[in-house]
Design an enzyme around this catalytic site. Structure first.
Site, short mmCIF file in Angstrom:
data_model
loop_
_atom_site.label_atom_id
_atom_site.label_comp_id
_atom_site.label_asym_id
_atom_site.label_seq_id
_atom_site.Cartn_x
_atom_site.Cartn_y
_atom_site.Cartn_z
N GLY C 10 38.28 35.88 37.28
CA GLY C 10 38.39 36.01 38.73
C GLY C 10 37.24 35.33 39.45
O GLY C 10 36.12 35.32 38.96
N ARG C 72 42.79 32.29 33.92
CA ARG C 72 42.59 33.40 32.99
C ARG C 72 42.93 32.98 31.55
O ARG C 72 43.24 33.80 30.71
CB ARG C 72 43.40 34.62 33.45
CG ARG C 72 42.94 35.15 34.80
CD ARG C 72 43.45 36.53 35.11
NE ARG C 72 43.01 37.00 36.40
CZ ARG C 72 41.86 37.65 36.62
NH1 ARG C 72 41.03 37.90 35.64
NH2 ARG C 72 41.53 38.04 37.83
N GLY C 103 33.28 36.74 32.97
CA GLY C 103 33.15 38.17 32.75
C GLY C 103 33.19 38.53 31.28
O GLY C 103 32.98 37.68 30.42
N ASP C 104 33.46 39.79 31.00
CA ASP C 104 33.39 40.25 29.61
C ASP C 104 34.33 39.47 28.69
O ASP C 104 33.96 39.13 27.57
CB ASP C 104 33.62 41.77 29.52
CG ASP C 104 34.92 42.20 30.18
OD1 ASP C 104 35.58 41.36 30.82
OD2 ASP C 104 35.27 43.38 30.07
N THR C 126 30.46 39.43 37.20
CA THR C 126 31.37 40.54 37.43
C THR C 126 31.13 41.10 38.82
O THR C 126 30.06 41.61 39.11
CB THR C 126 31.19 41.68 36.41
OG1 THR C 126 31.62 42.89 37.01
CG2 THR C 126 29.77 41.85 35.96
N ASP C 128 32.46 43.62 39.90
CA ASP C 128 32.47 45.09 39.78
C ASP C 128 31.16 45.69 39.27
O ASP C 128 31.01 46.90 39.24
CB ASP C 128 33.60 45.52 38.83
CG ASP C 128 34.97 45.32 39.43
OD1 ASP C 128 35.07 44.95 40.61
OD2 ASP C 128 35.96 45.53 38.71
N ASP C 130 30.10 45.89 36.21
CA ASP C 130 30.39 46.78 35.09
C ASP C 130 29.96 46.21 33.74
O ASP C 130 30.49 46.61 32.70
CB ASP C 130 31.88 47.14 35.08
CG ASP C 130 32.78 45.91 35.00
OD1 ASP C 130 32.24 44.79 34.98
OD2 ASP C 130 34.00 46.08 34.95
N ARG C 163 41.10 60.93 62.95
CA ARG C 163 41.88 60.71 61.74
C ARG C 163 40.97 60.71 60.53
O ARG C 163 39.78 60.42 60.63
CB ARG C 163 42.53 59.32 61.77
CG ARG C 163 43.68 59.17 62.69
CD ARG C 163 44.16 57.72 62.63
NE ARG C 163 45.18 57.50 63.64
CZ ARG C 163 45.45 56.32 64.19
NH1 ARG C 163 44.76 55.25 63.82
NH2 ARG C 163 46.40 56.20 65.09
N ARG C 172 37.94 48.76 38.85
CA ARG C 172 39.02 49.24 37.99
C ARG C 172 38.54 50.29 37.02
O ARG C 172 39.06 51.39 36.95
CB ARG C 172 39.66 48.07 37.25
CG ARG C 172 40.57 47.33 38.19
CD ARG C 172 41.50 46.39 37.45
NE ARG C 172 42.67 46.15 38.27
CZ ARG C 172 43.17 44.96 38.60
NH1 ARG C 172 42.60 43.87 38.15
NH2 ARG C 172 44.24 44.86 39.35
N ARG C 268 45.01 57.62 57.35
CA ARG C 268 45.42 56.22 57.29
C ARG C 268 44.76 55.53 56.10
O ARG C 268 43.56 55.72 55.88
CB ARG C 268 44.99 55.48 58.54
CG ARG C 268 45.75 55.83 59.79
CD ARG C 268 47.12 55.17 59.81
NE ARG C 268 47.78 55.37 61.08
CZ ARG C 268 48.42 56.49 61.44
NH1 ARG C 268 48.46 57.52 60.61
NH2 ARG C 268 49.00 56.57 62.62
#
Lengths: 344, 344, 344, 344
Positions: C10, C72, C103-104, C126, C128, C130, C163, C172, C268
């Protein structure tokens, strides 16, 4: 003189700047006193007010949302005698005149109240820029800047992965945000309710873009109220909200897989949603909103009830509240023809 | 048809969007060919051009500055026969018509050239918003947003240290950027060339602000071209640039110590300077600039030489180049009276 | 020496800064030559390269995405002899060593290739955060800043309408973006995969927040990989992507209506989605990515194949590629306990 | 337990997040009560406090400056018995322990007080990143991001006009902001106090950059505390502030005309000044500051007086206050060598 302010309908960057502009002008020029009705017409009906002294509005011009709260209430709701209810509330709260800040529904309500003798003026508000009674209102500029920044971000992901990015922006009956943010970000296709492209046309633009050298990722901007001219079954089942309008987030997620299937180009949907209408207003919207608030107080003191403030060119003027009714400002043919020249 | 584009005078966010809008429209609608003259009139005179095919302008609408370069050159410089030189250059480069993007100087030059038969149209550019021939031009919106963001930042330092912050923004003969960024940031005093306050008035506002509860730091926004109405000796010795105009950075640094001395409130000067005119344009400016570029190409193809594009309300129209001459757009009395109500 | 660079997986803000850092260092210090493989491992396999001279990387450090493209793909895909294919490609393209940015998955591939004798070093990527083999990687800081700005915007809408706003961010298997953007924006509940709250706990926080004075809108931040500990049926049917992972956009849209139903508070959902990983990197990420790129070239020239660059404290160090394998860095207990003290 | 908080020295984005983190943790975990001393040590000495209940700190984590005010006061000023004065003030205000948030001066004061038995813990603050006792502190990240965005803007003006842009950033004794913002913006020369280049070296880089194709504008970033190694007379007369340090705004304005004279390249100076330290903190700084505030309260409740919080890697730890004394963290040789490879 004691003036009551209310904000009604969906929130919008600039509401607080209107309130501040009104209070500072009233305090400096007219020695008026201000209160705010809590949560729009609901607070008017219940007589729930908060005082708005000068120090209460300090610094709020730079903040999003509304310090008064808002709701979608309406004093004529269910056939009620709205004018009587509002008059009673004003008497109880000792409020002499009202400034109503809101969209077409609110301005229509204000118009009906003015016709029944309520001393009220209006300030137009629409993130979507779909009110014909004014050149622009506050909130639209902020929404376009946020959407454009997001579209700029999506583009780099599209380019890196050779994907088609489909981004959904606000705009139920008018495609102004899509038109402007699409132009600003250099989108390859812009889908607006006023001039519906067919799915095939969209796919043709996407494919053409991908084939041209240097290869660039197609970026499709779509207004939430868009329906393709050859709407397939997938588009017939919009989820509808309480007002029978398509729910935000429907169209991009329907469109992306169809584009992927027909063109063979990997496609991803993004729904910008509520981030377009929240947070700090741009300088443009702060200024416009401040000027609107200042002018509204002047209307009140001039006894110009039944009227609303409006932007014409660079001037803040006033027009009858009735101008805001039944006059959705949609994207005109010449602006559509103009942007079409940039496609592909 | 082969069209030559040039950018002249100080750089401004949106120049590249004009170029892109022109080239895409010319390519799609008219099959025109484009070249860019390097560094403004200097490139016109020397005949130095770079080709501008469609792919060369991809993505540039989001970038600041000008890909063509710019200079303060002028073909009539030193009494030269500018029209003859330009005509000769156009012949050598096989350019059929010119689009000149620039400020009042450039537009005056374009006007003179058009009078002498050169097929030329103009696109107005002024970060300062001081051209009367158009409601707004690109660049001004970006400058106001940048200035406002900076003023928001200065305020927190002022509040923490109980200092008076004095910020200098662009604006030599017109105070538009000071007026707008000052309104947007909630400045307590705004100093513009058109309506000079006295040093004593400024200090009175500063002191009044500091005394009121809750205590807030006074924020003074001053246009670079401001001179106090009771200008002390310190203000008589502005350093002047080559055109006899005060050098950016003079006035805030003169004003802050005077305020500190007279009010006893610690004061600090900040000069925003060049960051106001560089970098990515806002969506507003990208759209306006793109529309200007598109309209300029249409003027060329309509043979409407001697004219320039202009924004009136929400429409892009065209007006004679002569409208841009001798008509500095200063802040009018009503806008000054309006903002004065917010002071203190 | 001729070095080949590839970006895989990604996209992520900072990839271009890595490439620039590598090329500038290689050019200045080692007189290396660089090529880029197009679209990650796919380009390695097909031998599709583009030259990367110094001028090609000028200015790219400030841009998002990757100028090399990504995919990928994986050379060991389908049981292929990846090492042989890569060796053959390197021979054909006359590339002496590889820098793999990914990434990994990519780092695992690089590890396998290194074990088979391919001269390769790694740069961890990454969004993320992670990966246990490094304190941080580029992209994470940008994602957190974008998410935080969006959360700040959602808050004003929530407050105006009373709200509960539910915002879904990336993450993830690890909740770092939710943890950090939630802390930075002052969220009232943060839902991460590592420490799953029950729906009842979430609703209790939401209700408690709404009841306290002054009334403030509950803001719930949820990582895309979150499942409630008492997951109802609605949560068992995540739509899965090709890798069997839940599709972005599932969880907030499931959670919001459940919260609304149980608490009676209008709720929402907003899915930030791809805007978190696109566009210009923050200064922090540009610097880290640049340093990683510079260090990777040094590893190559030191012959330290099979290793990757890594941030430890404020230092860029190198560790074996095997460190990046089977070591997802999840949010540890003490960071969860810490943030829990801020809830409600 | 009743805890008093004070902020001292120059303001810094993140101060309010520290206060909020401390109060929320104290309230949730320990049921502590909080007061804030007004304007730093001055408020401690005079016993001027404001209560800090939970609702007072809501939302402040996202704001710049300090709600408590600050000053450059010091209880040992003029040989006073600071410890006695502080002890007396604590008794009068019934404060059991102090959290002092400030730079090296404040931490030194806190150390002296702790040695004399005052129950005090410290939170380090330095926009300049020049404290060795912690990897980073809050404020630095915000300053680097603001400086980088400004440098990105200056670049487009430089490129359009073929000028050398000289930008001055904060950093009196350490060049961290110049180093990081210079790396992030791709500056061609970075001038820091630790490794002074000569004027001739600077001019050589500038000229080299201008000559290389494609022609790009040289961007010079200079820390305010920089002096050229061959300092001409112009550099010997820095205006000094009350502490004998060079006044912000001196060096770029000295350097630009010298560069212009020696290289013949038009040069412009910009001083970023106070905008670098004001306004909303980045998410990074909000998180770090929040964690520092939370950890400081834990130190207090653990009775770990005489200690301060500190970031090491990704962990918040605590170290003796004495670590903050006499240990300016300057840019080390390896970071300088690293960035040198990117010059020119």
């Amino acid at each position: 003189m004691k003036i009551g302010i209310l904000t009604s309908g969906g929130d919008c960057p600039g509401l607080n700047a209107v309130i501040r502009g009104a209070v500072l002008t009233g305090d400096t020029v007219y020695e008026s006193e201000f209160v705010g009705f809590v949560d729009g017409w609901r607070g008017v009906e219940s007589g729930e007010v908060i005082p708005l002294p000068r120090r209460k509005v300090r610094g709020i011009g730079r903040t999003g949302g509304t310090i008064l709260g808002t709701s979608r209430w309406n004093p004529f709701h269910g056939g009620a005698d709205g004018a009587a209810a509002v008059a009673r509330s004003m008497e109880e709260t000792e409020v002499d005149a009202l400034i109503a800040i809101g969209g077409d529904g609110t301005l229509f309500t204000a118009h009906r109240l003015a016709q029944r003798g309520i001393p009220i003026v209006g300030v137009p508000k629409t993130v979507d820029n779909d009110l014909d009674a004014t050149d622009y209102t506050f909130g639209f500029n902020t929404a376009v800047e946020i959407a454009t920044e997001s579209l700029d971000r999506l583009r780099t992901t599209g380019d890196s992965h050779h994907r088609c990015m489909v981004a959904e922006v606000m705009g139920r009956s008018a495609g102004w945000i899509a038109l402007h943010s699409g132009m600003a970000s250099g989108a390859h296709v812009i889908c607006i309710p006023e001039f519906p492209l067919s799915i095939q046309e969209i796919c043709d633009f996407v494919t053409a873009r991908m084939r041209r050298q240097p290869r660039r990722s197609p970026l499709v901007v779509v207004a939430e109220g868009f329906t393709p001219s050859d709407a397939s079954e997938s588009f017939s089942d919009y989820e509808l909200d309480e007002f029978g309008r398509p729910v935000l987030g429907g169209v991009a997620q329907k469109l992306a897989p169809i584009i992927e299937e027909r063109t063979g180009i990997e496609s991803r949907a993004t729904v910008l949603g509520h981030i377009q209408r929240g947070g700090a207003p741009t300088a443009y919207d702060r200024i416009l909103a401040t000027r609107f608030g200042m002018a509204a107080v002047q209307l009140v003191h001039a006894g110009a009830f039944g009227r609303m403030v409006s932007l014409r060119g660079t001037s803040v003027v006033d027009v009858p509240l009735s101008d805001a009714i039944d006059s959705v400002k949609t994207v005109p043919r010449e602006r559509w023809d103009e942007v079409r020249r940039l496609f592909g």
